[in-house]
Scaffold this active site. Structure first.
Site, PDB file in Angstrom:
ATOM      1  NE  ARG A   1      35.577  40.363  40.175  1.00  0.00           N
ATOM      2  CZ  ARG A   1      35.555  39.982  41.454  1.00  0.00           C
ATOM      3  NH1 ARG A   1      36.241  40.707  42.361  1.00  0.00           N
ATOM      4  NH2 ARG A   1      34.872  38.933  41.853  1.00  0.00           N
TER       5      ARG A   1
ATOM      6  CE  LYS B   1      41.114  42.542  45.068  1.00  0.00           C
ATOM      7  NZ  LYS B   1      41.902  42.035  43.926  1.00  0.00           N
TER       8      LYS B   1
END
Length: 288
Positions: free
Chosen positions: A256, A216
């Site tokens: 994840r 991210k």
């Protein structure tokens, strides 16, 4: 298959985006053969679940219609299921989730926590499958303007608690619920770091927690060049592994990630070291 919600060790969810516009791997697995091949590789690398998503949820992304989303994910889910790969469906639409479960998916990973589609609770309740409820405040086009909190951890905790209560009221079994703090969704980099540092406050809700920091933008910002250029997405794996292991050590149920092998290797080291747990700073000071 094993009940993953009650799994004794950390669950690793591998990311498989069958989209043209996801932030990290958009377009790479839009072809059926490429998607299925990658899903099998993720399983072989140690993924307990392969999370198939057909709609990008990166900040600013435009929505697609349900039929397009279903057309992208259903053939992949059928093929992976036939190959013995456990699959979760990454969707906020009840219609897509229901079709995906019918095609063989075993978990619903809902980035909206049930807010985007009120019928999702019925679908999950009737299927009896695990439901990941992520903290969410709005769709991708709105999320940046919604990143306003008093105390981000307290606010996220309270809003997740509301989503849990709503799911329970709709008849979803408590042992089917997993929570996710929603890193990057209506969150600034500072919010993401604060949530990461204070995960035990979210774990106090009493539900398994899925942690998804993989590649991210806040990791790219942390690792920016001297001129401020963020680290490219493909070069954020070491940071992803570090955040994932720290989250598991803090008590997260699962992570994840895009690069499953690197994560499973790191978690194997963590387990071989005795699965040490992080301790809050005040507790450490009290034992000195």
């Amino acid at each position: 298959m094993t009940d993953l919600v009650r799994a004794p060790g950390p669950v690793v969810m591998g990311v498989l985006n069958v989209t043209p516009d996801s932030f990290s791997d958009g377009g790479r697995y839009a072809d059926l053969d490429a998607a299925v091949g990658h899903g099998v590789r993720l399983r072989d690398a140690g993924a307990h679940l392969v999370d198939v998503g057909g709609e990008s949820t990166r900040p600013g992304a435009e929505r697609i219609d349900a039929a397009t989303e279903a057309d992208r994910v259903l053939p992949v889910i059928r093929a992976l299921t036939a190959a013995g790969v456990p699959v979760s469906i990454d969707t906020s639409r009840a219609r897509v989730a229901e079709a995906a479960l019918g095609a063989g998916a075993v978990v619903v990973n809902d980035v909206s926590g049930g807010l985007a589609d009120p019928d999702m609770a019925r679908v999950v309740r009737d299927a009896g499958c695990p439901w990941v409820l992520m903290h969410w405040r709005g769709h991708s086009r709105q999320m940046r303007e919604l990143a306003s909190y008093g105390d981000v951890v307290a606010d996220v905790r309270a809003e997740l608690s509301q989503r849990i209560d709503s799911a329970l009221a709709a008849g979803v079994a408590a042992d089917r619920i997993v929570i996710d703090p929603g890193l990057g969704f209506a969150k600034t980099a500072a919010h993401n770091w604060e949530l990461s540092a204070r995960l035990p406050e979210l774990l106090d809700l009493g539900y398994p927690l899925l942690f998804g920091a993989s590649r991210k933008s806040y990791l790219g910002g942390l690792l920016a060049d001297a001129d401020g250029t963020p680290r490219p997405t493909a070069q954020r794996e070491a940071a992803t592994v570090a955040t994932s292991v720290l989250a598991v050590a803090a008590g997260a149920w699962g992570v994840r990630v895009h690069d499953v092998r690197a994560t499973t290797d790191a978690l194997a080291v963590w387990a071989a070291t005795g699965s040490p747990r992080l301790t809050a700073g005040t507790e450490r000071e009290g034992r000195r």
